[in-house]
Design a protein around this motif. Structure first.
Motif, short mmCIF file in Angstrom:
data_model
loop_
_atom_site.label_atom_id
_atom_site.label_comp_id
_atom_site.label_asym_id
_atom_site.label_seq_id
_atom_site.Cartn_x
_atom_site.Cartn_y
_atom_site.Cartn_z
N ILE A 285 0.82 -1.21 0.00
CA ILE A 285 0.00 0.00 0.00
C ILE A 285 0.86 1.27 0.00
N GLY A 286 2.18 1.10 -0.19
CA GLY A 286 3.02 2.27 -0.41
C GLY A 286 3.71 2.84 0.82
N ARG A 287 3.69 2.15 1.94
CA ARG A 287 4.36 2.65 3.12
C ARG A 287 5.87 2.41 3.01
N SER A 288 6.64 3.31 3.57
CA SER A 288 8.10 3.19 3.47
C SER A 288 8.61 2.18 4.49
N GLN A 289 9.82 1.68 4.24
CA GLN A 289 10.44 0.77 5.20
C GLN A 289 10.69 1.45 6.54
N GLN A 290 10.99 2.74 6.50
CA GLN A 290 11.21 3.47 7.75
C GLN A 290 9.92 3.53 8.57
N GLU A 291 8.81 3.78 7.93
CA GLU A 291 7.52 3.81 8.64
C GLU A 291 7.19 2.45 9.24
N LEU A 292 7.42 1.41 8.46
CA LEU A 292 7.12 0.06 8.94
C LEU A 292 8.03 -0.32 10.10
N ALA A 293 9.29 0.09 10.03
CA ALA A 293 10.22 -0.19 11.11
C ALA A 293 9.76 0.47 12.41
N ALA A 294 9.30 1.70 12.32
CA ALA A 294 8.81 2.40 13.50
C ALA A 294 7.60 1.69 14.09
N ASP A 295 6.69 1.23 13.24
CA ASP A 295 5.50 0.51 13.72
C ASP A 295 5.88 -0.78 14.44
N GLU A 296 6.87 -1.48 13.90
CA GLU A 296 7.25 -2.78 14.44
C GLU A 296 8.26 -2.69 15.58
N GLY A 297 8.83 -1.51 15.77
CA GLY A 297 9.84 -1.36 16.81
C GLY A 297 11.14 -2.05 16.46
N ILE A 298 11.47 -2.06 15.16
CA ILE A 298 12.71 -2.68 14.70
C ILE A 298 13.43 -1.68 13.79
N SER A 299 14.62 -2.04 13.34
CA SER A 299 15.39 -1.15 12.48
C SER A 299 14.95 -1.31 11.02
N GLN A 300 15.26 -0.28 10.22
CA GLN A 300 14.94 -0.36 8.79
C GLN A 300 15.70 -1.49 8.11
N PRO A 301 17.00 -1.73 8.44
CA PRO A 301 17.67 -2.89 7.83
C PRO A 301 16.99 -4.21 8.19
N SER A 302 16.40 -4.31 9.39
CA SER A 302 15.69 -5.53 9.75
C SER A 302 14.44 -5.71 8.91
N VAL A 303 13.76 -4.61 8.60
CA VAL A 303 12.60 -4.67 7.71
C VAL A 303 13.03 -5.16 6.33
N SER A 304 14.11 -4.58 5.82
CA SER A 304 14.61 -4.96 4.51
C SER A 304 14.98 -6.44 4.47
N LYS A 305 15.64 -6.90 5.53
CA LYS A 305 16.05 -8.30 5.59
C LYS A 305 14.83 -9.22 5.63
N SER A 306 13.81 -8.85 6.41
CA SER A 306 12.60 -9.67 6.50
C SER A 306 11.89 -9.75 5.16
N LEU A 307 11.78 -8.62 4.49
CA LEU A 307 11.11 -8.60 3.19
C LEU A 307 11.86 -9.45 2.17
N ARG A 308 13.17 -9.36 2.22
CA ARG A 308 13.99 -10.11 1.27
C ARG A 308 13.89 -11.61 1.52
N SER A 309 14.00 -12.03 2.77
CA SER A 309 13.96 -13.46 3.08
C SER A 309 12.57 -14.05 2.85
N ALA A 310 11.52 -13.24 2.95
CA ALA A 310 10.16 -13.73 2.76
C ALA A 310 9.76 -13.82 1.29
N GLY A 311 10.56 -13.26 0.40
CA GLY A 311 10.19 -13.26 -1.02
C GLY A 311 9.16 -12.21 -1.36
N SER A 312 9.09 -11.15 -0.54
CA SER A 312 8.06 -10.13 -0.73
C SER A 312 8.17 -9.41 -2.06
#
Length: 214
Positions: free
Chosen positions: A172-199
């Motif tokens: 839906i167009g949200r940035s990795q930084q926004e998602l990281a803040a919501d999840e309480g994790i770092s932006q690199p962690s968001v990127s890693k999760s998306l990559r490993s999940a095949g997103s």
């Protein structure tokens, strides 16, 4: 062409709190429609654990149903039967009843999902059946779409709840930084999760369905 969708709840009889689960389903469907309104008639409970919805185009249905899959929490899931064909309403003393070849096809499709789940493809959640009388292009479109759905369902089914949330957010167009803040994790962690999940494959698939891919 009308796209009829019948959905039922996976393992509905095993849910500890069916009322709470239905509330989550209703809220999820409403949220998806608010974020990306694609349904002509959003999925609505009918009887038992069944829901029915209508879309104007197959790509709209495929994107919207993916969003619902991604948005639902662990422990609650739908299976979807998609029927391509005309739909109609039959008047009765109890109100309008859904009828027509599109609905018959959707029910045949969800029966196929059940059959695949019980055999070699337990991760199957979505299938498409065309009603009689489709044009000569539609059978190949349905076959290609079903092949895509089998792989898509496996990919989504292997994701954790967080990975689904992150994928939904990116869709839906949200940035990795926004998602990281919501999840309480770092932006690199968001990127890693998306990559490993095949997103990225899912997101590129959505872009292709919507005609947005390069």
């Amino acid at each position: 062409m009308v796209i009829a969708v019948v959905a039922d709840i996976v393992g509905s009889r095993k849910l500890d709190d069916r009322t709470s689960a239905q509330r989550i389903l209703d809220e999820t469907i409403a949220r998806v429609e608010a974020d990306l309104p694609l349904a002509q008639q959003p999925l609505t409970p009918t009887v038992g654990d069944e829901q029915q919805g209508v879309y104007r185009a197959l790509d709209d249905a495929l994107v919207s149903l993916l969003m619902i899959q991604l948005r639902l929490p662990d422990g609650i899931a739908f299976r979807f039967g998609i029927g391509i064909g005309a739909v109609s309403a039959v008047e009765s003393v109890h109100g309008e009843l859904a009828d027509g070849p599109g609905w018959y096809a959707a029910r045949a499709a969800i029966d196929t999902v059940h059959a695949k789940e019980g055999r070699a493809v337990p991760g199957a959640r979505t299938w498409i059946v065309g009603a009689p009388g489709q044009d000569e292009v539609m059978p190949s479109t349905i076959a290609a779409s079903n092949a895509y759905l089998l792989v898509r369902d496996e990919l989504v089914g292997a994701m954790s709840e967080r990975e689904r949330r992150l994928t939904y957010g990116r869709l839906i167009g949200r940035s990795q930084q926004e998602l990281a803040a919501d999840e309480g994790i770092s932006q690199p962690s968001v990127s890693k999760s998306l990559r490993s999940a095949g997103s990225a494959a899912l997101l590129d698939g959505v872009a292709a369905l919507r005609g947005d891919s390069a």
